[in-house]
Design an enzyme around this catalytic site. Structure first.
Site, PDB file in Angstrom:
ATOM      1  CG  ASN A   1     -35.770  52.866  79.551  1.00 41.00           C
ATOM      2  OD1 ASN A   1     -34.605  52.732  78.811  1.00 41.00           O
ATOM      3  ND2 ASN A   1     -36.099  52.196  80.578  1.00 41.00           N
ATOM      4  CG  ASP A   2     -38.365  52.439  75.343  1.00 43.38           C
ATOM      5  OD1 ASP A   2     -37.198  51.562  75.655  1.00 43.38           O
ATOM      6  OD2 ASP A   2     -39.416  52.054  75.662  1.00 43.38           O
ATOM      7  CB  VAL A   3     -36.882  58.937  74.069  1.00 44.55           C
ATOM      8  CG1 VAL A   3     -38.462  58.681  73.753  1.00 44.55           C
ATOM      9  CG2 VAL A   3     -36.667  59.263  75.257  1.00 44.55           C
TER      10      VAL A   3
ATOM     11  CB  SER B   1     -40.566  49.407  75.095  1.00 47.66           C
ATOM     12  OG  SER B   1     -39.222  49.548  75.355  1.00 47.66           O
TER      13      SER B   1
END
Lengths: 95, 474
Positions: free
Chosen positions: B400-402, B441
């Protein structure tokens, strides 16, 4: 051991640790963290000395805990690192 | 063999043999770590270090003036067998928390050594080895080791899913500050060598509490950095206790790990573009500062696994981006099966791994290696990012965040500036995801709303199975 000798050991060991790690590919970060986790399992040796020189019951109890935890660190650290690393095989080795 | 025997050997010979063995162990540890930092020699590295550990442990039985051999052997067997059993049984996906757990044990052991030494000071027996700054180092080692102990156990509980909540309350930083100050004062009193039993207990109790308080507010996304930090701290504590006990093997191994671990922590924090102080003292990963200012435009568009399979089978180049979702679903074996099918169809497939994908750096590499993916198919962020514009399909599996382009575009985003995998630049992006929620996050992912992105909802393993059937059916 004289103070300055200890200081030299400290400094050289610190540089060694830094150098050993500085060129590591990301793919080995977890195994390496696990491996260094195993290496500080050497605490077991200190725990054995602490228990070995314990005289009162309180010292024996804490020393016993120290050895138990230290052995756990060393053995557990070895087992998981070894399991991770035995999977690192390149495609050439496979064929 | 019991009792304060001289040693098993002649005193002179014993002393020489003990020192030589510790020296050998130190060499084996350092060269073992060195070998572990290259993929080809890594497997040999752990064996070298293991031999060093066995040598150092065995020779310690011959240290002069030791008692309690029965207790010692019992403790080694109990601790060793429990750790062996858990270490062998645990699934690859659960490795991060096991490292946290074993690391906590090491920290606890170092703290317990200091506790024994300081107890001897309290009862008037004095340290085992009175030497330069020994009491001070014992106290510092005790502090660090205890914090690493309780902190690692909390990290373990969090990753194991026993403690899902992130605990934060007003005045938390202030409370931490006050406790830390109290700890320093108590540490100073202990280091002076004249202290009461109350001060002794209070010191360890507060250190335990601080380890817990430091770790509970940290969100799961930051756990890799925290575990690595505690690993470095345990190394330091072990090194300091090595100075106290005048044991060169402990000194060298501990300090080497302390500095190597610190560097590793920095590398990880750098990969996330977050200073370590942010990880420890700000609430990233908790969701309460998530909200992105950039309005999310567009909507998430779903796609069937079978359609995705067809697109991939006709693609020339596919890049797979695994994340924690793959680990949770244990999908790595299915993914590798899919990759082999695609390769048979002439598709060029590679894996792109973000440095902090998963719960630890390299976590994904370990899982893919477990499934049998050769490591030369796996690329780091720097090597792969230029490839995305010429890629037909970027398949994001539970990451996701990456892959969130907000890190490039949205200056107000908490992850702004973090290097990401530029999956959005591929012609098609397929995202396998369990639901529509935000990731660990709590930040909205702009990638999911892009025009070239299609969402494939479901458990990663199920979707992978459907993709496999889809490709096979062609």
């Amino acid at each position: 051991m004289e103070g300055f000798v200890a200081l030299y050991i400290f400094m050289l060991a610190a540089f060694t640790g830094y150098e050993v790690i500085s060129k590591v590919p990301t793919i080995l970060h977890t195994p390496l963290m696990s491996g260094s986790n195993f290496v500080h399992g050497i605490v077991l040796v200190g725990a054995m000395v602490a228990l070995g020189s314990a005289t009162t019951t309180a010292e024996q109890v804490i020393g016993f805990i120290a050895v138990l935890l230290g052995a756990g660190n060393a053995v557990g650290g070895y087992v998981v690192t070894e399991r991770m690393l035995e999977m690192f095989i390149s495609s050439k080795e496979k064929n | 063999m019991d009792g304060p025997s001289q040693s098993l050997l002649q005193p002179g010979v014993a002393h020489w043999l003990i020192q030589a063995s510790y020296f050998l162990a130190a060499i084996l540890f350092i060269s073992g770590l060195k070998k572990m930092s290259h993929p080809k020699t890594a497997r040999g590295g752990i064996i070298w270090a293991g031999v060093g550990m066995v040598v150092a442990t065995l020779i310690t039985f011959a240290e002069p003036g030791m008692h309690n051999y029965l207790l010692m052997t019992t403790a080694i067997f109990i601790g060793g067998i429990l750790a062996w059993w858990t270490g062998k049984r645990v699934a690859m996906t659960d490795m991060p928390q096991m490292i946290a757990l074993y690391n906590g044990m090491g920290g606890g052991s170092a703290a317990a050594i200091a506790a024994v030494e300081l107890l001897r000071v309290l009862t008037g027996a004095g340290l085992t080895h009175e030497s330069f700054a020994a009491r001070e180092l014992a106290v510092v080692g005790a502090l660090i080791g205890t914090v690493a102990f309780s902190g690692s156990l909390v990290a373990f509980a969090k990753l194991q899913g026993w403690m899902r909540k992130v605990y934060r309350f007003p005045g938390q930083q202030a409370l931490n500050g006050i406790l830390f100050l109290a700890l320093l004062v108590l540490g100073f009193i202990l280091a002076r060598g004249e202290f009461s039993a109350t001060e002794y207990y209070a010191f360890f109790a507060i250190a335990l509490v601080i380890g817990v308080l430091m770790t509970v507010p940290i969100g799961g996304a930051d756990m890799p950095v925290v575990i690595s930090l505690y690993n470095a701290l345990t190394g330091l504590a072990v090194g300091f206790e090595g100075f106290v006990l005048q044991n060169p093997a402990m000194m060298i191994a501990g300090i080497v790990v302390g500095s190597a671990g610190t560097l590793l922590t920095q590398l990880m924090a750098k990969a996330m573009n977050r200073p370590i102080s942010n990880v420890l003292f700000s609430g990233f990963g908790t969701g309460d500062d998530g909200g992105s200012a950039l309005a999310v435009s567009g909507s998430m568009k779903a796609i069937d696994a079978s359609d995705a399979a067809i697109t991939m089978a006709y693609a020339e180049k596919v890049i797979i981006i695994p994340g924690y979702g793959m680990a949770v679903a244990q999908a790595q074996h299915k993914i590798w099966e899919l990759v082999k099918l695609l390769q048979e169809k002439g598709v060029k497939v590679s894996f792109a791994i973000h440095p902090v994908a998963g719960r630890m750096p390299g976590h994904m590499n370990v899982l893919l290696a477990e499934a049998g993916v050769p490591y030369d198919l796996i690329y780091d962020l720097e090597d792969v990012n230029s490839q995305f514009p010429t890629t037909d399909v970027a398949l994001v599996i539970g990451a996701n965040d990456v892959v969130n382009p907000a890190a490039r575009k949205d200056t107000s985003s908490p992850i702004y500036g973090m290097p990401i995998l530029d999956a959005d630049k591929a012609k098609n992006v397929f995202v396998i995801k369990r639901g529509q929620g935000t990731g660990f996050s709590g930040i909205e992912n702009l990638l999911f709303f892009e025009d070239n992105t299609r969402m494939c909802y479901g458990d990663a393993q199920d979707v992978a199975q459907k993709l496999i059937s889809g490709v096979k059916a062609m």
